[in-house]
Design a protein around this motif. Structure first.
Motif, PDB file in Angstrom:
ATOM      1  N   ASP A  44       2.882 -11.930  17.665  1.00 35.72           N
ATOM      2  CA  ASP A  44       2.795 -11.933  16.211  1.00 35.72           C
ATOM      3  C   ASP A  44       4.180 -11.975  15.569  1.00 35.72           C
ATOM      4  O   ASP A  44       4.356 -12.545  14.492  1.00 35.72           O
ATOM      5  CB  ASP A  44       2.020 -10.701  15.733  1.00 35.72           C
ATOM      6  N   GLU A  47       8.289 -16.150  15.597  1.00 32.86           N
ATOM      7  CA  GLU A  47       8.091 -17.137  14.539  1.00 32.86           C
ATOM      8  C   GLU A  47       7.752 -18.516  15.073  1.00 32.86           C
ATOM      9  O   GLU A  47       7.277 -19.374  14.320  1.00 32.86           O
ATOM     10  CB  GLU A  47       9.333 -17.202  13.643  1.00 32.86           C
ATOM     11  N   THR A  96      -0.728  -4.080   7.260  1.00 29.32           N
ATOM     12  CA  THR A  96      -1.153  -5.158   6.361  1.00 29.32           C
ATOM     13  C   THR A  96      -2.072  -4.621   5.279  1.00 29.32           C
ATOM     14  O   THR A  96      -1.865  -4.839   4.094  1.00 29.32           O
ATOM     15  CB  THR A  96      -1.875  -6.267   7.159  1.00 29.32           C
ATOM     16  N   THR A 111      -0.727 -11.923  11.694  1.00 29.27           N
ATOM     17  CA  THR A 111      -0.347 -13.043  10.833  1.00 29.27           C
ATOM     18  C   THR A 111      -0.804 -14.387  11.382  1.00 29.27           C
ATOM     19  O   THR A 111      -0.588 -15.411  10.738  1.00 29.27           O
ATOM     20  CB  THR A 111       1.177 -13.081  10.644  1.00 29.27           C
ATOM     21  N   LYS A 112      -1.414 -14.387  12.569  1.00 34.00           N
ATOM     22  CA  LYS A 112      -1.804 -15.633  13.226  1.00 34.00           C
ATOM     23  C   LYS A 112      -3.249 -15.559  13.691  1.00 34.00           C
ATOM     24  O   LYS A 112      -3.736 -14.491  14.063  1.00 34.00           O
ATOM     25  CB  LYS A 112      -0.884 -15.889  14.431  1.00 34.00           C
ATOM     26  N   ARG A 223      -1.724 -17.558   7.758  1.00 38.13           N
ATOM     27  CA  ARG A 223      -1.565 -16.107   7.571  1.00 38.13           C
ATOM     28  C   ARG A 223      -2.353 -15.611   6.369  1.00 38.13           C
ATOM     29  O   ARG A 223      -3.161 -14.681   6.480  1.00 38.13           O
ATOM     30  CB  ARG A 223      -0.077 -15.785   7.396  1.00 38.13           C
ATOM     31  N   GLU A 224      -2.129 -16.212   5.214  1.00 39.18           N
ATOM     32  CA  GLU A 224      -2.740 -15.707   3.986  1.00 39.18           C
ATOM     33  C   GLU A 224      -4.256 -15.936   3.975  1.00 39.18           C
ATOM     34  O   GLU A 224      -5.007 -15.088   3.487  1.00 39.18           O
ATOM     35  CB  GLU A 224      -2.093 -16.358   2.767  1.00 39.18           C
ATOM     36  N   TRP A 227      -5.901 -13.266   6.111  1.00 36.24           N
ATOM     37  CA  TRP A 227      -5.950 -11.981   5.407  1.00 36.24           C
ATOM     38  C   TRP A 227      -6.971 -12.010   4.276  1.00 36.24           C
ATOM     39  O   TRP A 227      -7.667 -11.024   4.031  1.00 36.24           O
ATOM     40  CB  TRP A 227      -4.567 -11.635   4.867  1.00 36.24           C
ATOM     41  N   ARG A 276       8.160 -16.454   5.029  1.00 34.98           N
ATOM     42  CA  ARG A 276       7.574 -16.043   3.738  1.00 34.98           C
ATOM     43  C   ARG A 276       8.235 -16.790   2.577  1.00 34.98           C
ATOM     44  O   ARG A 276       9.386 -17.143   2.634  1.00 34.98           O
ATOM     45  CB  ARG A 276       7.759 -14.541   3.533  1.00 34.98           C
TER      46      ARG A 276
END
Length: 276
Positions: A44, A47, A96, A111-112, A223-224, A227, A276
């Motif tokens: 995670d 990058e 998170t 994030t993945k 990622r977004e 979430w 980001r």
């Protein structure tokens, strides 16, 4: 960390975590959980990694056959549950959102995206691990079971929350109340699996899909969106819309937005920057 029960590799944007106790059908132990969380955190944070795959050592002829029976016997002798982990265990996905900060629910805070490549039986914790993945591919004929009923356990690690959201209440009740064995074909019909594959086709299909995600979707979008999916399970529709509008305003300023438009116009793969 010296890995003994888990193998880890990362190449071309895809990390692969392999549960590796083949002599015990990749059965879960406290050490495996510790090593799994360690490499999951590593993937995670890396990058260059865009997608994470979790599978079982094929020599074990299972994805994960559940908790190791020796560990279950130890619980009985001690008269209490012992997870076999320490307070220093890695915490991937924690921080998170508070509702993700728990065992296995931490997958939602990563994030993945995580793809479970279910190459054989998934019982008990094996079913839990598959349920908390974002996508599930399985071999034809693989067998699944929650298993807890035969040991006088409750539904484990939030299966009572996550399974109804995947397969609906009717199928979740069947799986959890009976603890019966059900097949990959049934799981696909229930909506638990994204795809069924012949054994020799499983990993090629999973890697093809992982490459499609890694190359076709910007890291920030993956990622977004991940979430949003899990956070929006807890909020009214209007809040989900408002959040998406705020994210749109901020994400449109990222270089990957311009790169995505340019790549689309030029009919070429995008060169994502990530971050980001």
């Amino acid at each position: 960390m010296d890995l003994k029960t888990v193998n880890y590799s990362a190449e071309k944007g895809i990390a692969t975590i392999t549960l590796s106790r083949p002599h015990r059908r990749n059965a879960w132990t406290g050490r495996m959980h510790t090593e799994y969380r360690h490499v999951l955190e590593e993937a995670d944070r890396d990058e260059t990694v865009r997608v994470i795959i979790v599978t079982g050592d094929p020599e074990g002829k299972a994805f994960c056959a559940g908790a190791d029976m020796a560990a279950l016997e130890g619980h009985s002798e001690k008269g209490k549950y012992d997870p076999g982990t320490s307070d220093e265990i890695a915490k991937p996905g924690f921080g998170t959102r508070p509702e993700f900060d728990a065992t296995f629910a931490y997958h939602f805070g990563l994030t993945k995206p995580v793809i479970a490549a279910i190459n054989g039986a998934a019982a008990g914790i094996g079913l839990v691990l598959a349920a908390y993945a974002d996508l599930r591919f399985a071999v034809q004929g693989a067998k699944f079971t929650a298993a807890h009923g035969r040991f006088n356990f409750p539904a484990e690690f939030g299966l009572s929350w996550v399974l109804p959201r995947i397969v609906g209440l009717t199928h979740a009740n069947d799986i959890l109340l009976s603890s019966r064995v059900f097949t990959a074909e049934e799981a696909k019909e229930m909506g638990f699996l994204n795809r069924l594959c012949a054994p020799e086709e499983l990993m090629p299909a999973v890697y093809d899909y992982a490459r499609m995600l890694a190359e076709g979707a910007a890291p920030g979008s993956l990622r977004e969106t991940k979430w949003q999916i899990y956070t929006d399970q807890h909020r009214p529709a209007a809040e989900a819309v408002e959040t998406s509008e705020r994210l749109l305003e901020s994400m449109i300023k990222h270089p990957d937005y311009k790169e995505g438009i340019k790549a689309w116009m030029e009919k070429r793969p995008a060169n994502w920057k990530g971050g980001r």
